[in-house]
Design a protein around this motif. Sequence first.
Motif, PDB file in Angstrom:
ATOM      1  N   TYR A   1       0.875  -1.293   0.063  1.00  0.00           N
ATOM      2  CA  TYR A   1      -0.090   0.089   0.037  1.00  0.00           C
ATOM      3  C   TYR A   1       0.871   1.298   0.064  1.00  0.00           C
ATOM      4  O   TYR A   1       2.080   1.311   0.378  1.00  0.00           O
ATOM      5  CB  TYR A   1      -0.814   0.078   1.132  1.00  0.00           C
ATOM      6  N   SER A   2       0.409   2.221  -0.769  1.00  0.00           N
ATOM      7  CA  SER A   2       1.016   3.736  -0.248  1.00  0.00           C
ATOM      8  C   SER A   2       0.609   4.199   1.041  1.00  0.00           C
ATOM      9  O   SER A   2      -0.216   3.412   1.648  1.00  0.00           O
ATOM     10  CB  SER A   2       0.427   4.567  -1.331  1.00  0.00           C
ATOM     11  N   SER A   3       1.377   4.898   1.712  1.00  0.00           N
ATOM     12  CA  SER A   3       1.216   5.534   2.890  1.00  0.00           C
ATOM     13  C   SER A   3       0.035   6.169   3.493  1.00  0.00           C
ATOM     14  O   SER A   3      -0.475   6.014   4.468  1.00  0.00           O
ATOM     15  CB  SER A   3       2.364   6.277   3.521  1.00  0.00           C
TER      16      SER A   3
ATOM     17  N   VAL B   1       5.794   1.258  -1.711  1.00  0.00           N
ATOM     18  CA  VAL B   1       5.237   2.517  -2.366  1.00  0.00           C
ATOM     19  C   VAL B   1       5.263   3.722  -1.148  1.00  0.00           C
ATOM     20  O   VAL B   1       4.834   3.356   0.281  1.00  0.00           O
ATOM     21  CB  VAL B   1       3.694   2.166  -2.496  1.00  0.00           C
TER      22      VAL B   1
END
Length: 203
Positions: free
Chosen positions: A147-149, A202
């Motif tokens: 996942y992105s943050s 990511v």
Amino acid sequence: FAESQRAVYYADGSRVGRQRFDGTTLLGDAEVVPGTYTPAVSGTLRLDPDDDWVVFAGDKTVYASRIAGSAPTPAVLVSGDFAVGTTGLGRIEMAPTSSVVVYTADQASPGIKHPYYVDLEASPIPAPRDLVGTATSGWIDDRHLAYSSDSAIVAYSYQQSDSNCPELHLVNLLQDNATARNPLMSYSPYCTSTTAYGSHAVA
């Protein structure tokens, strides 16, 4: 098991339980997540970042229970039905900042794993969305899933059935019905049958 700042969650093969604690002191008796389900003994339990939901694996199933209140709500099936002959789940991962879960499974076709997205905060909870989509033939390597943050982007490794080249796909979860057929990026480096890449992250 999965541990939050206030409780520990565990599966014993028949039920998922919650034991609250304060420091090293147990608070009351263990509570059972109600509902009709059978958790996998060696399965996965995940908590969302706000301790509002616990998500856990059964046999070819993913369940969720809201745990934000004084008692857990009955577990609901969020993965839907699996096709005959499928082997079951791969990974279950909660988003870092939201009540979104992505799980991997060969849900539609035996041996062909895809990533599936479910938003637990939607009402009612929608059916899982296949992030690869049905208009393509291939599978993912679920060792590579991130996942992105801000929980908006999921990245995964994908390979077309007619290619030896692994691809890196990014999918915008905030975009309605976005899949790998409409990714932010589809990258296929020059490769041979022995070429592959390692891990990815990511920001």
